[in-house]
Scaffold this motif. Sequence first.
Motif, mmCIF file in Angstrom:
data_model
loop_
_atom_site.group_PDB
_atom_site.id
_atom_site.type_symbol
_atom_site.label_atom_id
_atom_site.label_comp_id
_atom_site.label_asym_id
_atom_site.label_seq_id
_atom_site.Cartn_x
_atom_site.Cartn_y
_atom_site.Cartn_z
ATOM 1 N N MET A 1 30.271 27.172 12.409
ATOM 2 C CA MET A 1 30.957 25.926 12.079
ATOM 3 C C MET A 1 32.459 26.116 12.230
ATOM 4 O O MET A 1 33.005 27.192 11.952
ATOM 5 C CB MET A 1 30.639 25.487 10.643
ATOM 6 N N ALA A 2 33.140 25.052 12.694
ATOM 7 C CA ALA A 2 34.591 25.142 12.904
ATOM 8 C C ALA A 2 35.319 25.217 11.572
ATOM 9 O O ALA A 2 34.927 24.581 10.594
ATOM 10 C CB ALA A 2 35.072 23.934 13.700
ATOM 11 N N SER A 3 36.411 26.011 11.544
ATOM 12 C CA SER A 3 37.250 26.120 10.350
ATOM 13 C C SER A 3 38.555 25.374 10.572
ATOM 14 O O SER A 3 39.077 25.344 11.691
ATOM 15 C CB SER A 3 37.540 27.590 10.031
ATOM 16 N N HIS A 4 39.085 24.800 9.509
ATOM 17 C CA HIS A 4 40.341 24.060 9.582
ATOM 18 C C HIS A 4 41.263 24.523 8.463
ATOM 19 O O HIS A 4 40.825 24.685 7.314
ATOM 20 C CB HIS A 4 40.092 22.545 9.450
ATOM 21 N N LYS A 5 42.517 24.748 8.799
ATOM 22 C CA LYS A 5 43.484 25.197 7.798
ATOM 23 C C LYS A 5 43.776 24.072 6.812
ATOM 24 O O LYS A 5 43.935 22.913 7.196
ATOM 25 C CB LYS A 5 44.778 25.633 8.480
ATOM 26 N N VAL A 6 43.875 24.441 5.541
ATOM 27 C CA VAL A 6 44.212 23.493 4.488
ATOM 28 C C VAL A 6 45.562 23.895 3.903
ATOM 29 O O VAL A 6 45.738 25.035 3.442
ATOM 30 C CB VAL A 6 43.146 23.476 3.360
ATOM 31 N N GLN A 7 46.518 22.970 3.921
ATOM 32 C CA GLN A 7 47.866 23.263 3.430
ATOM 33 C C GLN A 7 48.279 22.257 2.359
ATOM 34 O O GLN A 7 47.844 21.111 2.364
ATOM 35 C CB GLN A 7 48.887 23.218 4.577
ATOM 36 N N VAL B 1 47.414 18.637 3.733
ATOM 37 C CA VAL B 1 47.424 18.529 5.191
ATOM 38 C C VAL B 1 46.214 19.283 5.736
ATOM 39 O O VAL B 1 46.065 20.494 5.510
ATOM 40 C CB VAL B 1 48.729 19.090 5.783
ATOM 41 N N VAL B 2 45.356 18.563 6.422
ATOM 42 C CA VAL B 2 44.144 19.131 7.000
ATOM 43 C C VAL B 2 43.730 18.247 8.169
ATOM 44 O O VAL B 2 44.034 17.055 8.188
ATOM 45 C CB VAL B 2 43.020 19.226 5.938
ATOM 46 N N TYR B 3 43.043 18.797 9.156
ATOM 47 C CA TYR B 3 42.628 18.051 10.350
ATOM 48 C C TYR B 3 43.837 17.375 11.022
ATOM 49 O O TYR B 3 43.738 16.258 11.544
ATOM 50 C CB TYR B 3 41.580 16.979 10.012
ATOM 51 N N ASN B 4 45.004 18.030 10.947
ATOM 52 C CA ASN B 4 46.236 17.516 11.569
ATOM 53 C C ASN B 4 46.700 16.180 10.988
ATOM 54 O O ASN B 4 47.380 15.400 11.654
ATOM 55 C CB ASN B 4 46.069 17.364 13.096
ATOM 56 N N ARG B 5 46.328 15.896 9.723
ATOM 57 C CA ARG B 5 46.807 14.700 9.039
ATOM 58 C C ARG B 5 47.260 15.072 7.629
ATOM 59 O O ARG B 5 46.814 16.072 7.051
ATOM 60 C CB ARG B 5 45.706 13.632 8.922
ATOM 61 N N GLU B 6 48.168 14.269 7.093
ATOM 62 C CA GLU B 6 48.647 14.467 5.729
ATOM 63 C C GLU B 6 48.055 13.367 4.846
ATOM 64 O O GLU B 6 48.187 12.178 5.148
ATOM 65 C CB GLU B 6 50.180 14.399 5.687
ATOM 66 N N TYR B 7 47.380 13.774 3.750
ATOM 67 C CA TYR B 7 46.715 12.844 2.853
ATOM 68 C C TYR B 7 47.347 12.928 1.463
ATOM 69 O O TYR B 7 47.569 14.027 0.937
ATOM 70 C CB TYR B 7 45.219 13.174 2.754
ATOM 71 N N PHE B 8 47.588 11.747 0.845
ATOM 72 C CA PHE B 8 48.201 11.735 -0.479
ATOM 73 C C PHE B 8 47.820 10.458 -1.216
ATOM 74 O O PHE B 8 47.314 9.495 -0.635
ATOM 75 C CB PHE B 8 49.720 11.867 -0.400
ATOM 76 N N PHE B 9 48.082 10.481 -2.517
ATOM 77 C CA PHE B 9 47.711 9.374 -3.397
ATOM 78 C C PHE B 9 48.945 8.855 -4.118
ATOM 79 O O PHE B 9 49.802 9.634 -4.560
ATOM 80 C CB PHE B 9 46.677 9.857 -4.417
ATOM 81 N N GLY B 10 49.050 7.528 -4.220
ATOM 82 C CA GLY B 10 50.158 6.918 -4.929
ATOM 83 C C GLY B 10 49.756 5.556 -5.445
ATOM 84 O O GLY B 10 48.566 5.207 -5.486
ATOM 85 N N ASN C 1 50.885 11.314 9.988
ATOM 86 C CA ASN C 1 51.112 12.591 10.649
ATOM 87 C C ASN C 1 51.855 13.513 9.690
ATOM 88 O O ASN C 1 52.672 13.045 8.880
ATOM 89 C CB ASN C 1 51.931 12.406 11.928
ATOM 90 N N PRO C 2 51.607 14.808 9.732
ATOM 91 C CA PRO C 2 52.264 15.730 8.793
ATOM 92 C C PRO C 2 53.783 15.585 8.793
ATOM 93 O O PRO C 2 54.415 15.608 9.855
ATOM 94 C CB PRO C 2 51.840 17.113 9.299
ATOM 95 N N GLY C 3 54.349 15.377 7.608
ATOM 96 C CA GLY C 3 55.799 15.266 7.473
ATOM 97 C C GLY C 3 56.363 13.914 7.849
ATOM 98 O O GLY C 3 57.587 13.775 7.941
ATOM 99 N N ALA C 4 55.509 12.908 8.055
ATOM 100 C CA ALA C 4 55.992 11.610 8.553
ATOM 101 C C ALA C 4 56.117 10.568 7.450
ATOM 102 O O ALA C 4 56.026 9.373 7.721
ATOM 103 C CB ALA C 4 55.072 11.091 9.655
ATOM 104 N N THR C 5 56.320 10.996 6.208
ATOM 105 C CA THR C 5 56.614 10.024 5.157
ATOM 106 C C THR C 5 58.114 9.805 5.090
ATOM 107 O O THR C 5 58.893 10.539 5.705
ATOM 108 C CB THR C 5 56.113 10.518 3.781
ATOM 109 N N ALA C 6 58.520 8.818 4.303
ATOM 110 C CA ALA C 6 59.945 8.535 4.153
ATOM 111 C C ALA C 6 60.673 9.652 3.422
ATOM 112 O O ALA C 6 61.905 9.675 3.379
ATOM 113 C CB ALA C 6 60.137 7.212 3.408
#
Length: 546
Positions: A1-7, A39-48, A56-61
């Motif tokens: 199975m493919a592995s993905h880095k989690v940051q 940040v995982v699967y080349n996307r940044e996820y967050f809750f507010g 995209n990673p780092g693309a928030t204000a």
Amino acid sequence: MASHKVQLYIYDLSGGMAAVISPMVIGKKIDGVWHTSIVVYNREYFFGSHGIESCNPGATALGPPLKIEDLGETQVPYTVFIDYLNGLSESTYAGNTYHLLNHNCNNFSQDIATFLCGASIPKYILDLPNEVLNSKLSTALLNLVQQLESSARPIREEEEKAHKEHSPDFDQLNSQIEEARYNSFLLEQRRKTLREKLAKKERKKEKKRKKILKEGGEVPAELKEDFTMADTETVQNGDAHISTEQEVEAMEEEERKKEEERKKSREPPVVFKDLVDVKSEFDSLLALIDGKLSPEEQRSMEELQQYMIGDEGSWALSDGFLDFVGRLLNDKEFPVDVRVKIMNLLAMAALKDDVILVLHQDRKDHVLMNYAFEIDRHTPEEQQAIALFMVNMFENLSSSEWLLYISEWTYNNQQTSNIRVTTKVAVHCLLSDLPVLQDRGSAIIHNLACKEKFRNFRIRKNFPEGSLSKVFDDVAVELTMALLQYFNSKPPEEQLFRCMKALGKFVQVSTQEIPQLVQMIGPDPKTFKGTSERIDALIDQISTKL
């Protein structure tokens, strides 16, 4: 199975302000108001407060994260992860479930990290809210943090385009401005060098004439010639063409008048002109380093004597002069007094109108500002000399501009700039326990606040929205925090006047954030009513903005 880095992406919503405010507001230092995302699967996820979002990673204000931590690897398929997120967005992490203290972005990051790779985010982030934020924080500060949280939003494509159009790269802008100034100063230096050389030759001829006449001899024909015709030199720079001493003097006179007009239109800075006896300080320095210098460094000492005592222009200082200064400041084999005395001499040099030409020699190595950057590591005597140097730099418009340059460089693995160093020195001195440093710190902040506004709209429009002064909003906030803390020490009338005047300027620079900080942290400026008439007048002006 493919592995993905989690940051884990870690942001400080306060932009460093929490570390300054927290000891005064909650009696405990916190390093940041943390916002995190996964940040995982080349996307940044967050809750507010708007629910679960991604970009995209780092693309928030918020811009780039303060820190990135690797949490591990995940083998959870992307489709499974998306199904999991969709379920959370309709239940546990729906937008209406968000709570700043009890159910926030950091709780979301913790749950996602556990789901993906069984990891936990740092304990200092999870432990921050309840006991620290719940009981002691005022409603005003909680509202401020809430506003900061709302800025953690993705920059949509159209928003990103508008952001780029209306917020150009400040570093690039400033570099262009500095380069234009530098080219102008090069031309000015050539003109001044020519003028000084011509005057020096004339003085030598005059001495020869007097000596010959005194001895009863006949003056040679070449000494009778009109100097301005015999010793004409040409200086070229683009379209500028200077061919006679008269033209040089005319241009110098025109520049002098322009400079005087600008000085008249500004608020006078606080400077200290009589604290150092230049000749005595130079002689003491010479005694301390005599016999320890190379031939080149000995020549630099002679140049310093010409500049400071012989009243020669900055043309007397060679290109290697600041290398010599750098050795005196950084060679620990020299006693502390050497560093104190060279800085005191430079503080007096700062009063000269051509000191900017010396400062521009430091564009590459940043000898002076790197030394000042470490003010908190120096002895009290060195700190006082650094503060004196920085206060006196406000005597001339060009050198005070130099203190506010925003182009950055790296020193000891930290990003810094002239404006950052100037701000650090001002805050450190004002909050020192030493009255001398407090006096000079109040003068620096006063001078910073009273810098005249940009009159060139094309330059001014590229500054952050709402920033009417050369002191940027974030600098004004940091200096205001220092002022409010200093007010609690019951300062003398003169220092209180300078600081209250600075606060009056800052509430005009940042019309929302500064008044909010004053109301939130205090003390209320009105508590100083009755100190003096001039302070009362300033308090009335400030009160209209609060």
